[in-house]
Design an enzyme around this catalytic site. Sequence first.
Site, mmCIF file in Angstrom:
data_model
loop_
_atom_site.group_PDB
_atom_site.id
_atom_site.type_symbol
_atom_site.label_atom_id
_atom_site.label_comp_id
_atom_site.label_asym_id
_atom_site.label_seq_id
_atom_site.Cartn_x
_atom_site.Cartn_y
_atom_site.Cartn_z
ATOM 1 N N ASP A 107 0.851 -1.180 0.000
ATOM 2 C CA ASP A 107 0.000 0.000 0.000
ATOM 3 C C ASP A 107 0.894 1.240 0.000
ATOM 4 O OD1 ASP A 107 -2.306 1.646 0.356
ATOM 5 O OD2 ASP A 107 -3.256 0.056 1.529
ATOM 6 N N ASP A 209 -2.846 4.666 -2.297
ATOM 7 C CA ASP A 209 -3.808 5.309 -1.404
ATOM 8 C C ASP A 209 -4.164 6.717 -1.899
ATOM 9 O OD1 ASP A 209 -5.053 4.978 1.322
ATOM 10 O OD2 ASP A 209 -3.922 6.814 1.706
ATOM 11 N N GLU A 251 -6.388 4.123 -5.833
ATOM 12 C CA GLU A 251 -7.630 4.470 -5.142
ATOM 13 C C GLU A 251 -8.000 5.904 -5.521
ATOM 14 O OE1 GLU A 251 -9.533 4.839 -0.644
ATOM 15 O OE2 GLU A 251 -7.526 5.583 -1.057
ATOM 16 N N HIS A 325 -11.356 -2.323 3.546
ATOM 17 C CA HIS A 325 -11.151 -1.997 4.962
ATOM 18 C C HIS A 325 -11.811 -0.684 5.365
ATOM 19 C CE1 HIS A 325 -8.333 0.441 2.846
ATOM 20 N NE2 HIS A 325 -8.020 1.090 3.945
ATOM 21 N N ASP A 326 -12.349 0.069 4.397
ATOM 22 C CA ASP A 326 -13.026 1.335 4.694
ATOM 23 C C ASP A 326 -14.537 1.213 4.587
ATOM 24 O OD1 ASP A 326 -10.572 2.703 4.946
ATOM 25 O OD2 ASP A 326 -10.500 3.145 2.800
HETATM 26 C C1 GLC Z 1 -7.563 5.775 2.126
HETATM 27 C C2 GLC Z 1 -7.482 4.531 2.958
HETATM 28 C C3 GLC Z 1 -8.041 4.818 4.315
HETATM 29 C C4 GLC Z 1 -7.195 5.894 4.946
HETATM 30 C C5 GLC Z 1 -7.107 7.128 4.063
HETATM 31 C C6 GLC Z 1 -5.984 8.012 4.495
HETATM 32 O O1 GLC Z 1 -8.869 6.146 1.856
HETATM 33 O O2 GLC Z 1 -8.102 3.462 2.298
HETATM 34 O O3 GLC Z 1 -8.078 3.670 5.130
HETATM 35 O O4 GLC Z 1 -7.718 6.240 6.198
HETATM 36 O O5 GLC Z 1 -6.848 6.800 2.719
HETATM 37 O O6 GLC Z 1 -4.745 7.412 4.241
#
Ligand code: GLC
Length: 553
Positions: A107, A209, A251, A325-326
């Site tokens: 990640d 991310d 993402e 995970h979110d």
């Molecule tokens: C992304 C991750 C999340 C995190 C955020 C800040 O959205 O998936 O879990 O809190 O970025 O890094």
Amino acid sequence: MLQQAPMMQNKASWWQTATAYQIYPRSFCDSNGDGIGDIPGIISKLDHLRDLGIGFVWLSPVFASPMADNGYDISDYRDIAPEFGTLADMDQLIAEARARGIGIVMDLVVNHTSDEHAWFQDARASRSSTFRDFYVWRDPAPDGGYPNDLQSHFGGPAWTLDEATGQYYLHLFDRKQPDLNWENPEVRKAVYEMMNWWFDRGIAGFRMDVIDLIAKEVDRGITADGPRLHDYLQEMHRETLAGRDVVTVGEAWSANLGNALLYSGRNRGELSMVFQFSHITAFLDPVHGKWKARPVDLRQLKGILNAWQKALAEDGWNSLFWSNHDLPRAVSTYGDDGEGRIASAKMLATVLHLMRGTPYIYQGEEIGMTNMTFDDISQFNDVEIRNNFTLQQDLGLSAAEFLAGANANGRDNARTPMQWTAGEAAGFTTGTPWLAVNPNHTEINVAADRANPKGIFEHYRKLARLRSDLPIISFGDYNAFAEDHPAVFAYARTLGPDRLAVVANFTGEQVAFDVPEGLAIAGRSLIASDAPRSGLSGRILLAPYEAFAILKD
Ligand code: GLC
Ligand code: CA
């Protein structure tokens, strides 16, 4: 007859026929009884992933971190958090996964670092620090207040005053996650060097991310999808990815049908695929976002997923997912986590995994893990939930309403420990788990599900196998049917002479379905959540949550 090879202009890539699996390391498997999942724990479960037929693992962050956001706040990109293990453990994970045909995708969290990263420590020490410009600083407004009204994604202002140096720093997330300044070429160079360092250790790629946030123009209020975003991604590609056979998945909450190809177009030299959230954001409350849960409307959901299949039909590549995970648990959000749990979990898997794109299984989804009911706000761990508790009440939600919203959509649903067995702490740890184990582990667990030939794991295993065996699943054209039907999700895939039809009942009721002309097919059952079917025509009766696929003879 099956096509032997995909008919494509360009050579297919390994990640187009692979099924991915996301591991949230803190909650996967604890090897030493401290209640926190770790890398040796993951290594001990690699056979589970091999059996499932996984091609690559997206590993949520394991880097050194004070864990303000459970690892999404990195204090050293070239070291592993002690609770997760050591660099030697990581090397071993990469090697042992590789030996089972599984790539490890790390990640890449480079929109921000931790405030405990050496760069930020140095940057905040003085205005003349060489690292000052690694971050985004602004003077206070004339009245001493925030430089502007940018808000953090976790709630509250995106600025925190550094009293010692008298300036505010930007953090689009928690105040312990200061944003990097990508306009500074030294920042970009440092990131690329770090990426190459990891590639040289043998990782199979990066999940990136919030990558759509890196190119902001703060003074114009632009944070997502900034003007220089694609320049940076192309530069990153040239400096790190070019010539390497790796996978990259970005993402991007802001990605839409109009700009998705900019990230993943085959000849753009950017990313392999974009991980976008249209099917999630469509169901957010306009005022309270996810904190006020809204039901999912099937017609709308289908419209979105179908549109993405169409938009990336000729070029680009989709990531396919229900959960991560979110997000809350798939079966609780889109299916039925009570009586219809097993049937609806298999139905959801069938619909998603037979689409075009790379499917991602979030840990526990392969056994139908559900949301957990938290009785009280104090039981949550997540920084986003804790920050929003008071903020949402200021916006008018009662504490009870907020609790209901957090139970429906909060991130801790996905983060309760993996349920391996019916035993103490679900076999996740011999100690006290960092976050409570869902009490339903006595019924829902890997051991029980894998022992059931009609279980969810077995169904996912078949889907992964079909994807790697049949090019039509990865590369066939996609055609939606019955788009206005309120209960049925139906589509066809075609590749050369091959044809595949997929039909799913999204409800817990029996449904009579008039098979549209064009979808009718006779052949062999490829997969079925219920009894196998070999033909599809006329009016058929679908059992609750029934889903199946038929391949034309
Ligand atoms: C992304 C991750 C999340 C995190 C955020 C800040 O959205 O998936 O879990 O809190 O970025 O890094
Ligand atoms: Ca541990």
